[in-house]
Scaffold this active site. Structure first.
Site, PDB file in Angstrom:
ATOM      1  N   GLY A 161       0.821  -1.198   0.000  1.00  0.00           N
ATOM      2  CA  GLY A 161       0.000   0.000   0.000  1.00  0.00           C
ATOM      3  C   GLY A 161       0.860   1.256   0.000  1.00  0.00           C
ATOM      4  N   GLY A 163      -0.590   4.477   0.020  1.00  0.00           N
ATOM      5  CA  GLY A 163      -1.462   5.598   0.322  1.00  0.00           C
ATOM      6  C   GLY A 163      -0.680   6.651   1.091  1.00  0.00           C
ATOM      7  CG  ASP A 184      -1.350   0.840  -3.845  1.00  0.00           C
ATOM      8  OD1 ASP A 184      -2.375   0.732  -4.542  1.00  0.00           O
ATOM      9  OD2 ASP A 184      -1.294   1.574  -2.834  1.00  0.00           O
ATOM     10  CG  LEU A 218     -11.047  -3.649   6.206  1.00  0.00           C
ATOM     11  CD1 LEU A 218     -10.336  -4.944   5.817  1.00  0.00           C
ATOM     12  CD2 LEU A 218     -11.521  -3.710   7.650  1.00  0.00           C
ATOM     13  CB  ALA A 244      -2.967  -1.252   7.495  1.00  0.00           C
ATOM     14  NE  ARG A 245      -9.067   0.858   9.960  1.00  0.00           N
ATOM     15  CZ  ARG A 245      -8.424   1.945  10.365  1.00  0.00           C
ATOM     16  NH1 ARG A 245      -7.192   1.829  10.842  1.00  0.00           N
ATOM     17  NH2 ARG A 245      -8.995   3.136  10.283  1.00  0.00           N
ATOM     18  CG  ASP A 269      -0.086  -0.186  16.600  1.00  0.00           C
ATOM     19  OD1 ASP A 269       0.184  -0.332  17.814  1.00  0.00           O
ATOM     20  OD2 ASP A 269      -0.571   0.862  16.130  1.00  0.00           O
ATOM     21  CD  GLU A 274      -7.642  -2.902  16.888  1.00  0.00           C
ATOM     22  OE1 GLU A 274      -6.654  -3.169  16.192  1.00  0.00           O
ATOM     23  OE2 GLU A 274      -8.353  -1.896  16.753  1.00  0.00           O
ATOM     24  CG  HIS A 293      -5.048   1.276  17.450  1.00  0.00           C
ATOM     25  ND1 HIS A 293      -5.240   1.604  16.127  1.00  0.00           N
ATOM     26  CD2 HIS A 293      -5.900   0.257  17.718  1.00  0.00           C
ATOM     27  CE1 HIS A 293      -6.178   0.810  15.624  1.00  0.00           C
ATOM     28  NE2 HIS A 293      -6.590  -0.017  16.559  1.00  0.00           N
ATOM     29  CB  ALA A 295       1.362   3.004  14.773  1.00  0.00           C
TER      30      ALA A 295
END
Length: 335
Positions: A161, A163, A184, A218, A244-245, A269, A274, A293, A295
């Site tokens: 990815g 992004g 990507d 996601l 990411a997710r 992370d 979750e 989380h 990050a």
């Protein structure tokens, strides 16, 4: 038109516990100077009394943002803009909102900074295989004679990815003597080349990189994309990072691979669900590091997002183009 000639009516709607982090005192003072500032409310208070939106021209938010549905919009006839001091706007936007053609700002670029910093740190640690060597040292209670690690010279780092966050990580990595590969499907070769990145297929990314970091949104096509087969193809001692997710990883097929391949390290992370369910092997596998989380923007780091929103509000008032407005076609890519 000067700021003093038109100060829009503004309302902040978000949860209280993170309000002072996202909108610290200096930011709130600037917002109050720029606008006719109303007393902030929570999403729950807004739902109980949506009339507080009467006359509001600028809606500000963050964590705990209200859903911009037909009910809310029915009480917001004066609304000119929505400024969100958070990353994704997917959870709060609706077809009714997009139909109103109201600009909405996301602070994703501000949140990307700490995520990219965290990722960079883990990549450098992964290239030195710090977690693996520390595990083995603890088990053997002895120093290894000469640890074999990829290191930060001509090693390959993979990014799934490109992004906002993936691109920022790539830009950081340009300061190091590593080769950066990426996968990507929506990024073309010229864009990747501008980031100093070589595009490859997903299989090659996992099979050839010493560290693979996940930055994919996601989407239906990315759910469970990273499976056990891909993780099993990682080279000995490799590190997998996910900021990411959680659902991008097919944990059901990946966990057995991590249990068998103790040489691998997974820095997670994010997970799915979750947090992980009680008794999940993710809590006990020695080669898995789960963080909550860390990050993303925490504590004072969140103030960057409030500052971004304030700068966008100033541009709105001055009639300048917004720099962080989300277009409907790209909203679904905001993970």
């Amino acid at each position: 038109m000067t700021l003093e000639q038109h100060r829009p009516v503004a309302l902040l709607v978000m949860e209280e516990r993170r309000r002072d982090d996202v909108y610290p005192k200096v930011v709130r003072e600037e917002l109050e100077r720029l606008t006719h500032w109303r007393e902030p409310v929570t999403r729950e208070r807004l739902a109980a009394d949506p009339s507080v939106l009467d006359g509001v021209e600028v809606l500000l938010s963050g964590w705990g943002a209200p859903v911009l549905d037909s009910v809310l919009l029915g009480h917001a006839n004066s609304l000119r803009a929505v400024l969100v001091a958070a990353g994704s706007v997917r959870p709060l936007t609706t077809p009714e909102f997009w139909a109103r053609e109201i600009p909405i700002v996301s602070a994703a670029s501000a949140n990307a900074i700490p995520v990219a910093e965290f990722t960079l740190a883990q990549i450098i640690l992964g290239l030195k295989q710090v977690h693996r060597v520390a595990r083995e040292l603890r088990e053997r209670q002895a120093y290894p004679a000469d640890p074999h690690v990829p290191g930060g010279y001509r090693s390959k780092v993979g990014l799934l990815g490109l992004g906002e966050i993936g691109a920022l990580v790539a830009s950081h990595l340009r300061n190091f003597d590593v080769e950066v590969l990426a996968s990507d499907p929506v990024v073309d070769a010229s864009t990747a080349d501008g980031l100093g990145v070589r595009l490859v297929e997903l299989d090659e990314l996992f099979a050839s990189c010493s560290v693979v970091s996940l930055h994919a949104p996601l989407l239906p096509e990315t759910e469970g994309l990273v499976n056990g087969k891909l993780v099993a193809s990682l080279e000995p001692g490799a590190t997998l990072i996910n900021t990411a997710r959680g659902a991008v990883v097919d944990e059901a097929s990946v966990i057995p691979v991590l249990a068998e391949r103790q040489d691998l390290t997974a820095i997670l992370d994010v997970t799915f669900p979750e947090p992980p369910v009680a008794g999940s092997p993710l809590y006990t596998l020695p080669n898995v590091v789960v963080t909550p989380h860390l990050a993303g923007a925490l504590s004072a780091e969140r103030g960057r997002m409030g500052e971004l929103v304030t700068a966008e509000l100033r541009r709105l008032i001055q009639g300048e183009p917004l720099r962080h407005a989300v277009v409907p076609a790209a909203a679904h890519l905001r993970a």
